[in-house]
Motif scaffolding. Structure first.
Motif, PDB file in Angstrom:
ATOM      1  N   LEU A 117       0.482  94.408   6.176  1.00  0.00           N
ATOM      2  CA  LEU A 117       1.711  93.760   6.071  1.00  0.00           C
ATOM      3  C   LEU A 117       2.242  93.340   7.296  1.00  0.00           C
ATOM      4  CD1 LEU A 117       3.387  95.249   2.884  1.00  0.00           C
ATOM      5  CD2 LEU A 117       3.075  92.852   3.173  1.00  0.00           C
ATOM      6  N   LEU A 118       2.060  94.462   8.322  1.00  0.00           N
ATOM      7  CA  LEU A 118       2.580  94.154   9.509  1.00  0.00           C
ATOM      8  C   LEU A 118       1.944  92.854  10.220  1.00  0.00           C
ATOM      9  CD1 LEU A 118       4.710  95.125  11.620  1.00  0.00           C
ATOM     10  CD2 LEU A 118       3.189  96.882  12.322  1.00  0.00           C
ATOM     11  N   VAL A 119       0.590  93.043  10.189  1.00  0.00           N
ATOM     12  CA  VAL A 119      -0.254  91.772  10.727  1.00  0.00           C
ATOM     13  C   VAL A 119       0.075  90.511  10.314  1.00  0.00           C
ATOM     14  CG1 VAL A 119      -2.572  90.961  10.936  1.00  0.00           C
ATOM     15  CG2 VAL A 119      -2.044  93.387  11.470  1.00  0.00           C
ATOM     16  N   ALA A 120       0.478  90.703   8.812  1.00  0.00           N
ATOM     17  CA  ALA A 120       0.695  89.291   8.045  1.00  0.00           C
ATOM     18  C   ALA A 120       1.929  88.698   8.130  1.00  0.00           C
ATOM     19  CB  ALA A 120       0.515  89.673   6.407  1.00  0.00           C
ATOM     20  N   VAL A 121       2.947  89.635   8.542  1.00  0.00           N
ATOM     21  CA  VAL A 121       4.261  89.076   8.901  1.00  0.00           C
ATOM     22  C   VAL A 121       4.325  88.608  10.348  1.00  0.00           C
ATOM     23  CG1 VAL A 121       5.148  90.427   6.879  1.00  0.00           C
ATOM     24  CG2 VAL A 121       5.404  91.225   9.206  1.00  0.00           C
ATOM     25  N   ARG A 122       3.362  88.882  11.083  1.00  0.00           N
ATOM     26  CA  ARG A 122       3.588  88.121  12.468  1.00  0.00           C
ATOM     27  C   ARG A 122       4.006  86.788  12.496  1.00  0.00           C
ATOM     28  NH1 ARG A 122      -0.507  89.062  17.679  1.00  0.00           N
ATOM     29  NH2 ARG A 122       0.970  87.912  19.201  1.00  0.00           N
ATOM     30  N   PRO A 123       3.431  86.053  11.647  1.00  0.00           N
ATOM     31  CA  PRO A 123       4.079  84.567  11.949  1.00  0.00           C
ATOM     32  C   PRO A 123       5.430  84.438  11.582  1.00  0.00           C
ATOM     33  CG  PRO A 123       1.809  84.543  10.810  1.00  0.00           C
ATOM     34  CD  PRO A 123       2.473  85.853  11.093  1.00  0.00           C
ATOM     35  N   LEU A 124       5.925  85.103  10.637  1.00  0.00           N
ATOM     36  CA  LEU A 124       7.306  85.190  10.222  1.00  0.00           C
ATOM     37  C   LEU A 124       8.206  85.644  11.283  1.00  0.00           C
ATOM     38  CD1 LEU A 124       6.654  86.461   6.512  1.00  0.00           C
ATOM     39  CD2 LEU A 124       7.357  84.076   7.435  1.00  0.00           C
ATOM     40  N   LEU A 125       7.652  86.758  11.954  1.00  0.00           N
ATOM     41  CA  LEU A 125       8.621  87.189  13.110  1.00  0.00           C
ATOM     42  C   LEU A 125       8.574  86.270  14.066  1.00  0.00           C
ATOM     43  CD1 LEU A 125       7.169  91.061  13.011  1.00  0.00           C
ATOM     44  CD2 LEU A 125       9.179  90.109  12.029  1.00  0.00           C
ATOM     45  N   GLU A 126       7.737  85.481  14.190  1.00  0.00           N
ATOM     46  CA  GLU A 126       7.593  84.598  15.489  1.00  0.00           C
ATOM     47  C   GLU A 126       8.807  83.287  14.961  1.00  0.00           C
ATOM     48  OE1 GLU A 126       3.620  83.348  15.948  1.00  0.00           O
ATOM     49  OE2 GLU A 126       3.196  85.207  16.962  1.00  0.00           O
ATOM     50  N   GLU A 127       8.761  83.037  13.577  1.00  0.00           N
ATOM     51  CA  GLU A 127       9.726  82.084  13.019  1.00  0.00           C
ATOM     52  C   GLU A 127      10.958  82.702  13.433  1.00  0.00           C
ATOM     53  OE1 GLU A 127       8.687  80.528   9.348  1.00  0.00           O
ATOM     54  OE2 GLU A 127       6.733  80.456   9.738  1.00  0.00           O
ATOM     55  N   ALA A 128      11.350  83.770  12.795  1.00  0.00           N
ATOM     56  CA  ALA A 128      12.718  84.374  12.906  1.00  0.00           C
ATOM     57  C   ALA A 128      13.123  84.539  14.253  1.00  0.00           C
ATOM     58  CB  ALA A 128      12.602  85.940  12.479  1.00  0.00           C
ATOM     59  N   ALA A 129      12.209  84.740  15.302  1.00  0.00           N
ATOM     60  CA  ALA A 129      12.724  84.846  16.753  1.00  0.00           C
ATOM     61  C   ALA A 129      13.094  83.537  17.265  1.00  0.00           C
ATOM     62  CB  ALA A 129      11.494  85.357  17.683  1.00  0.00           C
ATOM     63  N   ALA A 130      12.442  82.271  16.773  1.00  0.00           N
ATOM     64  CA  ALA A 130      12.640  81.007  17.217  1.00  0.00           C
ATOM     65  C   ALA A 130      14.135  80.717  16.729  1.00  0.00           C
ATOM     66  CB  ALA A 130      11.612  80.230  16.713  1.00  0.00           C
ATOM     67  N   ILE A 131      14.283  81.160  15.367  1.00  0.00           N
ATOM     68  CA  ILE A 131      15.807  80.777  14.724  1.00  0.00           C
ATOM     69  C   ILE A 131      16.811  81.439  15.767  1.00  0.00           C
ATOM     70  CG2 ILE A 131      17.358  81.573  12.992  1.00  0.00           C
ATOM     71  CD1 ILE A 131      14.842  81.841  10.968  1.00  0.00           C
ATOM     72  N   GLY A 132      16.591  82.571  16.230  1.00  0.00           N
ATOM     73  CA  GLY A 132      17.589  82.937  17.362  1.00  0.00           C
ATOM     74  C   GLY A 132      17.794  82.381  18.418  1.00  0.00           C
ATOM     75  N   CYS A 133      17.012  81.527  18.756  1.00  0.00           N
ATOM     76  CA  CYS A 133      17.083  80.982  20.130  1.00  0.00           C
ATOM     77  C   CYS A 133      18.215  80.037  20.243  1.00  0.00           C
ATOM     78  CB  CYS A 133      15.637  79.936  20.379  1.00  0.00           C
ATOM     79  SG  CYS A 133      15.397  79.330  21.967  1.00  0.00           S
ATOM     80  N   ASN A 134      18.641  79.254  19.315  1.00  0.00           N
ATOM     81  CA  ASN A 134      19.688  78.154  19.614  1.00  0.00           C
ATOM     82  C   ASN A 134      20.960  78.800  18.940  1.00  0.00           C
ATOM     83  OD1 ASN A 134      18.177  76.522  21.322  1.00  0.00           O
ATOM     84  ND2 ASN A 134      17.027  75.960  19.252  1.00  0.00           N
ATOM     85  N   ILE A 135      21.236  80.134  18.374  1.00  0.00           N
ATOM     86  CA  ILE A 135      22.319  80.479  17.820  1.00  0.00           C
ATOM     87  C   ILE A 135      23.042  81.178  18.801  1.00  0.00           C
ATOM     88  CG2 ILE A 135      23.456  81.941  16.102  1.00  0.00           C
ATOM     89  CD1 ILE A 135      20.733  81.611  14.324  1.00  0.00           C
ATOM     90  N   ASP A 136      24.624  80.672  19.158  1.00  0.00           N
ATOM     91  CA  ASP A 136      25.449  81.358  20.015  1.00  0.00           C
ATOM     92  C   ASP A 136      25.532  82.868  19.408  1.00  0.00           C
ATOM     93  OD1 ASP A 136      28.311  82.095  20.676  1.00  0.00           O
ATOM     94  OD2 ASP A 136      27.582  80.829  22.019  1.00  0.00           O
ATOM     95  N   TRP A 137      25.900  83.880  20.273  1.00  0.00           N
ATOM     96  CA  TRP A 137      25.892  85.300  19.789  1.00  0.00           C
ATOM     97  C   TRP A 137      27.269  85.374  18.889  1.00  0.00           C
ATOM     98  CZ3 TRP A 137      30.322  88.155  21.133  1.00  0.00           C
ATOM     99  CH2 TRP A 137      31.061  87.579  22.280  1.00  0.00           C
ATOM    100  N   ARG A 138      28.316  84.793  19.070  1.00  0.00           N
ATOM    101  CA  ARG A 138      29.446  84.810  18.120  1.00  0.00           C
ATOM    102  C   ARG A 138      29.200  84.151  16.825  1.00  0.00           C
ATOM    103  NH1 ARG A 138      31.309  83.575  23.655  1.00  0.00           N
ATOM    104  NH2 ARG A 138      30.473  81.325  23.062  1.00  0.00           N
ATOM    105  N   ASP A 139      27.983  83.655  16.617  1.00  0.00           N
ATOM    106  CA  ASP A 139      27.615  83.124  15.305  1.00  0.00           C
ATOM    107  C   ASP A 139      26.316  83.890  14.650  1.00  0.00           C
ATOM    108  OD1 ASP A 139      29.608  81.034  15.645  1.00  0.00           O
ATOM    109  OD2 ASP A 139      28.096  79.768  16.607  1.00  0.00           O
ATOM    110  N   MET A 140      26.090  84.926  15.282  1.00  0.00           N
ATOM    111  CA  MET A 140      25.011  85.649  14.658  1.00  0.00           C
ATOM    112  C   MET A 140      25.593  86.218  13.323  1.00  0.00           C
ATOM    113  SD  MET A 140      24.306  89.024  17.116  1.00  0.00           S
ATOM    114  CE  MET A 140      25.850  89.686  17.929  1.00  0.00           C
TER     115      MET A 140
END
Length: 174
Positions: A127-150
């Motif tokens: 599962l950890l190997v399978a979710v790697r693309p999802l983790l990469e997508e989740a990391a990208a989501i955080g790229c443009n969010i201001d910390w006050r909006d997390m």
């Protein structure tokens, strides 16, 4: 993505600029987004241990100053922030910090599933190997969010934490 990845990106950005006041503002903002008290306490305990370990491993003034700030009670010292600061001390950029944080969250959840008997070790690794693309997508989501909006919305995990806290037996700290 919209919680841990955001904090794991903004803390290094601030630390690189030596803006520990901003790190200290992000830390309690993240801490407050964890609904269950046990989750907050576990994150703080792990974060403080990581900060202390980081101070032993790295000669990084920012890390040492932030650890003192946390020890004085001026910030909670969450695990996400501590891990991000250790990353900065070790030369890791914000992208890597976000991915490492999300990998850590995934490993934590899978470890809980193993302890509960819901998965065996091999299934968890698959599962950890399978979710790697999802983790990469989740990391990208955080790229443009201001910390006050997390933010985060994981009601099943939070309900389980609340039930666990009120239960007769306790298998987990958080």
């Amino acid at each position: 993505g919209p919680l841990e990845a955001v904090a794991a990106r903004h803390a290094p950005r601030a630390a690189i600029k030596c803006d520990l006041a901003l790190v200290a503002a992000i830390d309690p903002h993240l801490d407050a987004r964890r609904a269950a008290a046990e989750g907050r306490a576990a994150s703080r305990r792990c974060g403080i241990r990581m900060l202390n370990l980081g101070c032993d491993l790295y000669n990084d003034d920012r890390l040492h100053r932030y650890a003192k700030h946390v020890a004085a009670g001026d910030a909670p010292g969450t695990q996400t922030i501590a891990l991000a600061l250790l990353g900065v001390a070790g030369g890791i950029d914000e992208e890597q910090a976000a991915l490492i944080e999300l990998h850590t969250v995934a490993v934590s959840l899978l470890s809980a599933a193993i302890r509960l008997g819901a998965l065996d070790h091999m299934a968890a690794q698959q599962l950890l190997v399978a979710v790697r693309p999802l983790l990469e997508e989740a990391a990208a989501i955080g790229c443009n969010i201001d910390w006050r909006d997390m933010h985060a919305f994981a009601p099943q995990i939070e309900i389980a934490q609340f039930r666990h806290a009120a239960g007769l037996t306790h298998m987990f700290v958080s």
